[in-house]
Design a protein around this motif. Structure first.
Motif, PDB file in Angstrom:
ATOM      1  N   ALA A  41       6.406   5.753  -5.560  1.00  0.00           N
ATOM      2  CA  ALA A  41       6.878   6.686  -4.535  1.00  0.00           C
ATOM      3  C   ALA A  41       8.163   7.324  -5.031  1.00  0.00           C
ATOM      4  CB  ALA A  41       7.107   5.962  -3.210  1.00  0.00           C
ATOM      5  N   TRP A  97       1.174  -4.580  -7.915  1.00  0.00           N
ATOM      6  CA  TRP A  97       0.656  -5.592  -6.999  1.00  0.00           C
ATOM      7  C   TRP A  97      -0.826  -5.760  -7.259  1.00  0.00           C
ATOM      8  CZ3 TRP A  97       1.718  -9.362  -3.729  1.00  0.00           C
ATOM      9  CH2 TRP A  97       0.870  -9.659  -2.675  1.00  0.00           C
ATOM     10  N   VAL A 106       3.695  10.028  -3.142  1.00  0.00           N
ATOM     11  CA  VAL A 106       3.209   8.675  -3.438  1.00  0.00           C
ATOM     12  C   VAL A 106       1.924   8.770  -4.242  1.00  0.00           C
ATOM     13  CG1 VAL A 106       2.544   6.438  -2.448  1.00  0.00           C
ATOM     14  CG2 VAL A 106       4.211   7.869  -1.257  1.00  0.00           C
ATOM     15  N   CYS A 107       1.779   7.905  -5.235  1.00  0.00           N
ATOM     16  CA  CYS A 107       0.526   7.834  -5.983  1.00  0.00           C
ATOM     17  C   CYS A 107       0.156   6.377  -6.244  1.00  0.00           C
ATOM     18  CB  CYS A 107       0.599   8.617  -7.289  1.00  0.00           C
ATOM     19  SG  CYS A 107       1.554   7.818  -8.591  1.00  0.00           S
ATOM     20  N   THR A 108      -1.139   6.147  -6.417  1.00  0.00           N
ATOM     21  CA  THR A 108      -1.674   4.815  -6.698  1.00  0.00           C
ATOM     22  C   THR A 108      -2.497   4.889  -7.968  1.00  0.00           C
ATOM     23  OG1 THR A 108      -1.809   4.308  -4.334  1.00  0.00           O
ATOM     24  CG2 THR A 108      -3.123   2.933  -5.816  1.00  0.00           C
ATOM     25  N   ARG A 109      -2.364   3.872  -8.818  1.00  0.00           N
ATOM     26  CA  ARG A 109      -3.127   3.841 -10.066  1.00  0.00           C
ATOM     27  C   ARG A 109      -3.542   2.401 -10.353  1.00  0.00           C
ATOM     28  NH1 ARG A 109      -2.617   7.189 -14.943  1.00  0.00           N
ATOM     29  NH2 ARG A 109      -3.373   6.083 -16.799  1.00  0.00           N
ATOM     30  N   LEU A 140       4.821   1.694   1.442  1.00  0.00           N
ATOM     31  CA  LEU A 140       5.919   2.353   0.732  1.00  0.00           C
ATOM     32  C   LEU A 140       6.537   3.458   1.584  1.00  0.00           C
ATOM     33  CD1 LEU A 140       4.653   2.713  -2.956  1.00  0.00           C
ATOM     34  CD2 LEU A 140       6.601   1.408  -2.174  1.00  0.00           C
ATOM     35  N   SER A 184       0.849  -1.190   0.000  1.00  0.00           N
ATOM     36  CA  SER A 184       0.000   0.000   0.000  1.00  0.00           C
ATOM     37  C   SER A 184       0.886   1.242   0.000  1.00  0.00           C
ATOM     38  CB  SER A 184      -0.902   0.008   1.240  1.00  0.00           C
ATOM     39  OG  SER A 184      -0.095   0.148   2.416  1.00  0.00           O
ATOM     40  N   GLU A 185       0.255   2.414  -0.117  1.00  0.00           N
ATOM     41  CA  GLU A 185       1.009   3.658  -0.028  1.00  0.00           C
ATOM     42  C   GLU A 185       1.702   3.775   1.322  1.00  0.00           C
ATOM     43  OE1 GLU A 185      -1.160   7.156  -0.992  1.00  0.00           O
ATOM     44  OE2 GLU A 185      -1.656   6.503  -3.047  1.00  0.00           O
ATOM     45  N   THR A 198      -2.520  -3.151  -9.501  1.00  0.00           N
ATOM     46  CA  THR A 198      -2.411  -1.759  -9.071  1.00  0.00           C
ATOM     47  C   THR A 198      -0.949  -1.340  -9.062  1.00  0.00           C
ATOM     48  OG1 THR A 198      -4.413  -1.899  -7.715  1.00  0.00           O
ATOM     49  CG2 THR A 198      -2.895  -0.110  -7.221  1.00  0.00           C
ATOM     50  N   TYR A 229       1.819   1.220  -7.618  1.00  0.00           N
ATOM     51  CA  TYR A 229       2.164   2.147  -6.547  1.00  0.00           C
ATOM     52  C   TYR A 229       3.512   2.787  -6.903  1.00  0.00           C
ATOM     53  CZ  TYR A 229      -1.268  -0.673  -4.013  1.00  0.00           C
ATOM     54  OH  TYR A 229      -2.397  -1.344  -3.629  1.00  0.00           O
TER      55      TYR A 229
END
Length: 385
Positions: free
Chosen positions: A161, A154, A265-268, A116, A112-113, A157, A159
């Motif tokens: 950083a 993962w 940090v970003c999630t996509r 990280l 997860s963010e 998704t 992630y």
């Protein structure tokens, strides 16, 4: 200082030829078959959602870029660590950050963010401990640091950083089959107005928090990046350097950290039109735009694409000095730094049809440039849901 040296090197290219490797084919100016001994690559390997291509070129006397790709059955990890002041911080990150990530992910049952961020924090704490233990015999270790760019895929998704000015760019297919480049990271560099404003707002009582020096914005007149691992002398008063190191001397002790190790940090969630991600140190982006890089990846075959990107940047660097790449690639490390930086490029291709499928993927750990390959620790995440 570096820009002045670069101009001097450009003006004196003919005398510089005495530093280059000469061979029996050197007189053949049109011979593009000569190799670049400072360039390393792995043309194409498998990861859990497709394939990846990896390339590094050295410019410094001792390479300061460190990098790794870790593959597993259900996850992929990319790390690009662009050191400055020396290789110690980037090497430390390469040896430790991924291990912290795996440990914390195992403890939390996921990536997860927050995982990280905690992996970055543990790496920073570990390196500052190393600085504390060794600064008595090597004071300048307090002035060594590194940018840090990490990506983890993962369960469909992505992630990302980032600390510093390395960059992750995703290429997605838009209308009329045109590739669209989207930058996933923020550049933490004082050359950007938003970064200077951020620093001024954090340090309202310090009129010299950012200073224009030799035509370049620098934090405290010393460094361009505002976030990093290491650079202990700009984070904790106990690591301040005495005036015998004028390049890193601060007129007065810092009252609070000037730099930070808090990553952006970003999630996509990866979409069907997402085709690839380019992870690269700033040496690449100095010579090409996000869109130019994405179009090269989209236009040419996958095999060797990271090396193709890298060579495209080196061709631009050579033209800026009124040279050809055939001349540039004969220049020795160290002298080479007058023409370009160490550059790391990793291209991760995304094959959506593989999402959710169990395929045979080598659990492999690849270190850039050093060309070391071993078993990845990603296998410990196999049981996580």
């Amino acid at each position: 200082m570096l820009s002045w040296l670069a101009r001097m090197a450009s003006a004196c290219w003919k005398p510089v030829r005495r530093y280059v490797r000469m061979n029996k084919d050197d007189s053949n100016d049109g011979d593009s078959s000569l190799g670049d001994s400072l360039l390393w690559s792995r043309d194409l390997e498998k990861h859990s959602l497709g394939e990846f291509s990896f390339a590094v070129v050295q410019a410094n006397e001792v390479i300061e870029d460190q990098s790794q790709v870790e593959t597993g059955q259900s996850a992929t990890f990319v790390g690009v660590y662009d050191g400055h002041g020396g290789p110690e911080a980037s090497r430390y990150i390469c040896d430790n950050l991924f291990l912290h990530l795996v440990r914390i992910a195992r403890e939390n049952g996921t990536i997860s963010e927050d995982v990280l961020r905690r992996a970055f924090s543990a790496t920073e704490d570990g390196f500052l401990t190393l600085v504390r233990r060794t600064c008595g015999i090597k004071p300048l270790i307090a002035a060594i640091g590194s940018c840090c760019l990490v990506g983890a895929i993962w369960k469909g998704t992505l992630y990302v950083a980032n600390l510093g000015d390395s960059r992750a760019v995703i290429g997605s297919l838009g209308r009329f089959n045109k590739i669209i480049a989207e930058q996933l990271t923020r550049d933490h560099n004082a050359s950007m107005e938003e970064v200077r404003q951020e620093l001024r707002s954090r340090h309202p009582d310090d009129s010299h928090i950012v200073v224009m020096k030799h035509g370049v914005w620098r934090i405290k007149g010393i460094i361009q990046v505002s976030r990093s691992i290491g650079d202990a002398y700009l984070k904790r008063p106990e690591f301040s350097l005495d005036p015998s190191f004028p390049r890193f001397h601060l007129p007065e002790p810092i009252r609070r950290p000037v730099l930070t190790s808090e990553p952006s940090v970003c999630t996509r969630v990866l979409q069907p039109n997402d085709k690839f991600i380019i992870f690269a140190s700033d040496g690449l982006w100095e010579h090409m735009t996000n869109q130019e890089a994405a179009e090269i990846v989209y236009k040419y075959p996958r095999t060797g694409i990271a090396k193709r990107l890298l060579k495209a940047a080196l061709n631009v660097a050579a033209r800026k000095r009124e040279m050809r790449y055939d001349d540039l690639k004969k220049v020795e490390k160290g002298v080479r730094r007058f023409f370009h930086d160490d550059i790391t490029v990793v291209v991760i291709f995304i094959d959506q049809e593989l999402l959710g499928k169990k395929i045979s993927v080598p659990e492999m750990s690849v270190r850039g440039f050093s060309d070391t390959v071993g078993q990845s620790n990603f296998n410990v995440l196999q049981g996580l849901m």
